[in-house]
Design a protein around this motif. Structure first.
Motif, PDB file in Angstrom:
ATOM      1  N   ASP A 111       0.858  -1.178   0.000  1.00 14.02           N
ATOM      2  CA  ASP A 111       0.000   0.000   0.000  1.00 14.02           C
ATOM      3  C   ASP A 111       0.901   1.238   0.000  1.00 14.02           C
ATOM      4  O   ASP A 111       1.288   1.738   1.053  1.00 14.02           O
ATOM      5  N   PRO A 112       1.280   1.744  -1.191  1.00 17.17           N
ATOM      6  CA  PRO A 112       2.222   2.865  -1.290  1.00 17.17           C
ATOM      7  C   PRO A 112       1.774   4.133  -0.564  1.00 17.17           C
ATOM      8  O   PRO A 112       2.595   4.966  -0.225  1.00 17.17           O
ATOM      9  N   GLU A 113       0.495   4.268  -0.314  1.00 16.20           N
ATOM     10  CA  GLU A 113      -0.005   5.437   0.411  1.00 16.20           C
ATOM     11  C   GLU A 113       0.302   5.347   1.911  1.00 16.20           C
ATOM     12  O   GLU A 113       0.258   6.349   2.613  1.00 16.20           O
ATOM     13  N   ASN A 114       0.595   4.134   2.374  1.00 20.44           N
ATOM     14  CA  ASN A 114       0.810   3.909   3.797  1.00 20.44           C
ATOM     15  C   ASN A 114       2.295   4.022   4.131  1.00 20.44           C
ATOM     16  O   ASN A 114       3.087   3.171   3.781  1.00 20.44           O
ATOM     17  N   GLU A 115       2.661   5.077   4.821  1.00 19.56           N
ATOM     18  CA  GLU A 115       4.029   5.248   5.283  1.00 19.56           C
ATOM     19  C   GLU A 115       4.030   4.977   6.782  1.00 19.56           C
ATOM     20  O   GLU A 115       3.236   5.550   7.527  1.00 19.56           O
ATOM     21  N   SER A 116       4.880   4.093   7.239  1.00 19.28           N
ATOM     22  CA  SER A 116       4.875   3.681   8.639  1.00 19.28           C
ATOM     23  C   SER A 116       6.222   3.927   9.280  1.00 19.28           C
ATOM     24  O   SER A 116       7.226   4.151   8.603  1.00 19.28           O
ATOM     25  N   VAL A 117       6.241   3.827  10.594  1.00 29.47           N
ATOM     26  CA  VAL A 117       7.472   3.979  11.359  1.00 29.47           C
ATOM     27  C   VAL A 117       8.013   2.597  11.681  1.00 29.47           C
ATOM     28  O   VAL A 117       7.286   1.727  12.142  1.00 29.47           O
ATOM     29  N   LYS A 118       9.281   2.417  11.439  1.00 34.11           N
ATOM     30  CA  LYS A 118       9.945   1.157  11.744  1.00 34.11           C
ATOM     31  C   LYS A 118      10.892   1.406  12.921  1.00 34.11           C
ATOM     32  O   LYS A 118      11.588   2.414  12.970  1.00 34.11           O
ATOM     33  N   ILE A 119      10.898   0.478  13.856  1.00 36.21           N
ATOM     34  CA  ILE A 119      11.816   0.547  14.983  1.00 36.21           C
ATOM     35  C   ILE A 119      12.913  -0.479  14.751  1.00 36.21           C
ATOM     36  O   ILE A 119      12.641  -1.656  14.546  1.00 36.21           O
ATOM     37  N   GLU A 120      14.150  -0.015  14.765  1.00 40.02           N
ATOM     38  CA  GLU A 120      15.292  -0.902  14.577  1.00 40.02           C
ATOM     39  C   GLU A 120      16.094  -0.950  15.866  1.00 40.02           C
ATOM     40  O   GLU A 120      16.545   0.079  16.364  1.00 40.02           O
ATOM     41  N   PHE A 121      16.264  -2.164  16.405  1.00 41.25           N
ATOM     42  CA  PHE A 121      16.998  -2.367  17.642  1.00 41.25           C
ATOM     43  C   PHE A 121      18.413  -2.849  17.350  1.00 41.25           C
ATOM     44  O   PHE A 121      18.676  -3.472  16.329  1.00 41.25           O
ATOM     45  N   THR A 122      19.308  -2.600  18.294  1.00 41.84           N
ATOM     46  CA  THR A 122      20.652  -3.163  18.271  1.00 41.84           C
ATOM     47  C   THR A 122      21.032  -3.532  19.694  1.00 41.84           C
ATOM     48  O   THR A 122      20.848  -2.729  20.611  1.00 41.84           O
ATOM     49  N   LEU A 123      21.527  -4.743  19.887  1.00 38.49           N
ATOM     50  CA  LEU A 123      22.023  -5.182  21.183  1.00 38.49           C
ATOM     51  C   LEU A 123      23.533  -5.012  21.180  1.00 38.49           C
ATOM     52  O   LEU A 123      24.207  -5.417  20.223  1.00 38.49           O
ATOM     53  N   ASN A 124      24.061  -4.386  22.219  1.00 38.60           N
ATOM     54  CA  ASN A 124      25.487  -4.065  22.285  1.00 38.60           C
ATOM     55  C   ASN A 124      26.095  -4.577  23.576  1.00 38.60           C
ATOM     56  O   ASN A 124      25.473  -4.489  24.637  1.00 38.60           O
ATOM     57  N   ILE A 125      27.321  -5.081  23.475  1.00 34.78           N
ATOM     58  CA  ILE A 125      28.092  -5.441  24.658  1.00 34.78           C
ATOM     59  C   ILE A 125      29.405  -4.675  24.557  1.00 34.78           C
ATOM     60  O   ILE A 125      30.125  -4.795  23.562  1.00 34.78           O
ATOM     61  N   ILE A 126      29.686  -3.860  25.585  1.00 33.60           N
ATOM     62  CA  ILE A 126      30.924  -3.085  25.623  1.00 33.60           C
ATOM     63  C   ILE A 126      31.594  -3.286  26.975  1.00 33.60           C
ATOM     64  O   ILE A 126      30.962  -3.745  27.925  1.00 33.60           O
ATOM     65  N   ASN A 127      32.875  -2.930  27.052  1.00 35.70           N
ATOM     66  CA  ASN A 127      33.510  -2.902  28.363  1.00 35.70           C
ATOM     67  C   ASN A 127      33.559  -1.454  28.839  1.00 35.70           C
ATOM     68  O   ASN A 127      33.149  -0.542  28.121  1.00 35.70           O
ATOM     69  N   GLU A 128      34.044  -1.235  30.043  1.00 35.01           N
ATOM     70  CA  GLU A 128      33.966   0.099  30.635  1.00 35.01           C
ATOM     71  C   GLU A 128      34.815   1.142  29.914  1.00 35.01           C
ATOM     72  O   GLU A 128      34.567   2.336  30.067  1.00 35.01           O
ATOM     73  N   SER A 129      35.769   0.720  29.103  1.00 36.50           N
ATOM     74  CA  SER A 129      36.541   1.690  28.334  1.00 36.50           C
ATOM     75  C   SER A 129      35.906   1.972  26.973  1.00 36.50           C
ATOM     76  O   SER A 129      36.450   2.709  26.171  1.00 36.50           O
ATOM     77  N   GLY A 130      34.741   1.385  26.703  1.00 40.55           N
ATOM     78  CA  GLY A 130      34.006   1.663  25.474  1.00 40.55           C
ATOM     79  C   GLY A 130      34.306   0.723  24.327  1.00 40.55           C
ATOM     80  O   GLY A 130      33.747   0.868  23.247  1.00 40.55           O
ATOM     81  N   GLU A 131      35.191  -0.249  24.542  1.00 39.50           N
ATOM     82  CA  GLU A 131      35.512  -1.209  23.491  1.00 39.50           C
ATOM     83  C   GLU A 131      34.308  -2.103  23.229  1.00 39.50           C
ATOM     84  O   GLU A 131      33.691  -2.621  24.164  1.00 39.50           O
ATOM     85  N   ILE A 132      33.989  -2.295  21.958  1.00 40.57           N
ATOM     86  CA  ILE A 132      32.851  -3.132  21.581  1.00 40.57           C
ATOM     87  C   ILE A 132      33.258  -4.598  21.656  1.00 40.57           C
ATOM     88  O   ILE A 132      34.216  -5.021  21.017  1.00 40.57           O
TER      89      ILE A 132
END
Length: 177
Positions: A111-132
């Protein structure tokens, strides 16, 4: 008689106070989340959005650690999932698992008339110095389980706009203690 009654009342009150099971300590603002570390210690966590940092407090409310958490542009913090030491690495560095999200527009091809919002998640694990340590798109849920004496990290992915479609579970073996 009044003295006996008063003495008995005081003794009953003191006995009930000494053996009561529930003791009110205070309240915590809803901005804090309680987390039990892998070593059993209780911590309270708060995200400072303005400074983009996670503040971790001891159970006596003294500051334990501050971890910078700069989120990618347009992303919002979804939830702090897990905090540990020695779960993902064998060093003493604090490890933080969190999910973030971003909202984007998409067109519905049916339905090209229907524009919707998509939610994109990301799960992250880092250490305290910010290293991924790990970054998993299309996920905001994880679990750590003990499987036959080995700890496993399960990450639940949901890559479509409907959680029940095209889902999968990623399985990682965690380092031994």
């Amino acid at each position: 008689m009044k003295t006996l009654f008063l003495t008995l009342s005081i003794m009953i009150f003191l006995t009930a106070s000494l053996f009561s099971q529930l003791k009110y300590e205070g309240k915590l603002d809803a901005k804090y989340k309680s987390i039990k570390l892998d070593d059993g210690n209780l911590k309270f966590v708060k995200y400072n959005k303005k400074e983009q940092e996670v503040l971790i407090f001891n159970s006596d409310y003294s500051l334990w650690r501050t971890i910078d958490l700069p989120l990618p542009k347009q992303h919002l913090l979804d939830e702090i999932k897990y905090i540990s030491q020695r779960t993902f690495n064998n060093d003493d560095s604090v490890e933080l698992v969190y999910s973030c999200l971003v909202y984007s527009l998409y067109d519905d091809y049916e339905d090209p008339e229907n524009e919707s919002v998509k939610i994109e998640f990301t799960l992250n694990i880092i250490n305290e110095s910010g290293e991924i340590i790990l970054k998993v798109p299309d996920s905001n849920d994880m679990e750590i389980i003990d499987f036959n004496g080995t700890k496993k990290l399960l990450i639940y992915k949901h890559p479509s706009k409907h959680f029940e479609e095209n889902g999968e579970t990623l399985i990682y073996t965690l380092p031994a203690d």
